[in-house]
Write a protein that holds these residues in place. Structure first.
Motif, PDB file in Angstrom:
ATOM      1  N   ILE A  18       0.663  -1.102  -0.046  1.00 19.53           N
ATOM      2  CA  ILE A  18       0.192  -0.087  -0.164  1.00 19.53           C
ATOM      3  C   ILE A  18       0.974   1.170   0.033  1.00 19.53           C
ATOM      4  CG2 ILE A  18      -0.192   0.043   2.502  1.00 19.53           C
ATOM      5  CD1 ILE A  18      -3.099   1.088   2.240  1.00 19.53           C
ATOM      6  N   THR A  19       0.554   2.393  -0.741  1.00 18.72           N
ATOM      7  CA  THR A  19       1.189   3.525  -0.869  1.00 18.72           C
ATOM      8  C   THR A  19       1.013   4.347   0.604  1.00 18.72           C
ATOM      9  OG1 THR A  19      -0.354   4.561  -2.271  1.00 18.72           O
ATOM     10  CG2 THR A  19       1.475   3.623  -3.212  1.00 18.72           C
ATOM     11  N   ASN A  26      -3.051   3.427  -2.566  1.00 23.61           N
ATOM     12  CA  ASN A  26      -2.954   2.368  -3.505  1.00 23.61           C
ATOM     13  C   ASN A  26      -2.704   0.879  -2.929  1.00 23.61           C
ATOM     14  OD1 ASN A  26      -4.037   4.486  -5.663  1.00 23.61           O
ATOM     15  ND2 ASN A  26      -2.149   5.311  -5.588  1.00 23.61           N
ATOM     16  N   THR A  27      -3.454   0.178  -3.326  1.00 26.43           N
ATOM     17  CA  THR A  27      -2.959  -1.074  -3.184  1.00 26.43           C
ATOM     18  C   THR A  27      -2.536  -2.226  -4.196  1.00 26.43           C
ATOM     19  OG1 THR A  27      -5.451  -2.099  -2.869  1.00 26.43           O
ATOM     20  CG2 THR A  27      -4.235  -0.917  -1.061  1.00 26.43           C
ATOM     21  N   LYS A  28      -1.911  -3.197  -3.763  1.00 22.87           N
ATOM     22  CA  LYS A  28      -1.930  -4.201  -4.621  1.00 22.87           C
ATOM     23  C   LYS A  28      -1.763  -5.712  -3.966  1.00 22.87           C
ATOM     24  CE  LYS A  28       3.175  -3.709  -5.499  1.00 22.87           C
ATOM     25  NZ  LYS A  28       4.220  -3.592  -6.603  1.00 22.87           N
ATOM     26  N   ILE A  33      -4.918  -5.105   3.047  1.00 26.05           N
ATOM     27  CA  ILE A  33      -3.996  -4.456   3.809  1.00 26.05           C
ATOM     28  C   ILE A  33      -4.557  -2.998   3.892  1.00 26.05           C
ATOM     29  CG2 ILE A  33      -2.861  -3.452   1.439  1.00 26.05           C
ATOM     30  CD1 ILE A  33      -0.119  -3.692   2.867  1.00 26.05           C
ATOM     31  N   SER A  34      -4.284  -2.229   5.063  1.00 28.14           N
ATOM     32  CA  SER A  34      -4.675  -1.194   5.209  1.00 28.14           C
ATOM     33  C   SER A  34      -3.271  -0.298   6.133  1.00 28.14           C
ATOM     34  CB  SER A  34      -5.862  -0.942   6.352  1.00 28.14           C
ATOM     35  OG  SER A  34      -5.862  -1.676   7.288  1.00 28.14           O
ATOM     36  N   ARG A  35      -3.554   1.048   6.385  1.00 22.70           N
ATOM     37  CA  ARG A  35      -2.544   1.817   6.946  1.00 22.70           C
ATOM     38  C   ARG A  35      -3.137   2.884   7.822  1.00 22.70           C
ATOM     39  NH1 ARG A  35      -4.347   5.168   3.946  1.00 22.70           N
ATOM     40  NH2 ARG A  35      -3.354   6.644   2.784  1.00 22.70           N
ATOM     41  N   SER A  64       9.417   1.046   2.405  1.00 21.69           N
ATOM     42  CA  SER A  64      10.235   1.372   1.269  1.00 21.69           C
ATOM     43  C   SER A  64      10.378   2.952   1.417  1.00 21.69           C
ATOM     44  CB  SER A  64       9.850   0.688  -0.004  1.00 21.69           C
ATOM     45  OG  SER A  64       9.869  -0.615  -0.165  1.00 21.69           O
ATOM     46  N   THR A  65      11.619   3.618   1.065  1.00 18.84           N
ATOM     47  CA  THR A  65      11.751   4.674   0.755  1.00 18.84           C
ATOM     48  C   THR A  65      11.981   4.966  -0.733  1.00 18.84           C
ATOM     49  OG1 THR A  65      14.022   4.977   1.096  1.00 18.84           O
ATOM     50  CG2 THR A  65      12.819   5.439   2.952  1.00 18.84           C
TER      51      THR A  65
END
Length: 116
Positions: free
Chosen positions: A51-52, A57-59, A70-72, A99-100
């Motif tokens: 997730i971004t 945005n998810t995949k 997935i959630s954040r 990830s950066t």
């Protein structure tokens, strides 16, 4: 530096549910995406979901679509993986990643075992 700590793994029967959590600390605001990978014994590590941090945005891996979500929570620097309708083939060590633009960070992993 970013530190990632997973929690929520365990033993569950087929058809059951688990929720994994991952707490990011340190320079967590530098992360552009977070996700979950898994590695089963004798198999390569694979992406489960991502997730971004902006836009959300998810995949998902095809094998978990419709079962995992997935959630954040950017305020708490948390990412979650809700896993429903678990199958024995979901058994693996699940790793949180962040990830950066330059670096990928990994947690230590949490074991998920799906067995009668």
């Amino acid at each position: 530096q970013v530190q990632l700590v997973e929690s929520g793994g365990g033993l569950v029967q087929p058809g059951g549910s688990l929720r994994l959590s991952c707490q990011a600390s340190g320079s967590s605001r530098s992360l552009v995406s977070m996700g979950w990978y898994r590695q089963a014994p004798g198999k390569a590590r694979e992406l489960v979901a991502a997730i971004t941090n902006v836009g959300g945005n998810t995949k998902y891996a095809d094998s978990v679509k419709g079962r995992f979500t997935i959630s954040r929570d950017n305020v708490k620097s948390m990412v979650y993986l809700q896993m429903n309708s678990l199958k024995p083939e979901d058994t693996a060590v699940y790793y949180c990643t962040g990830s950066t633009y330059e670096v990928d960070y990994w947690g230590q992993g949490t074991q998920v075992t799906v067995s009668p």
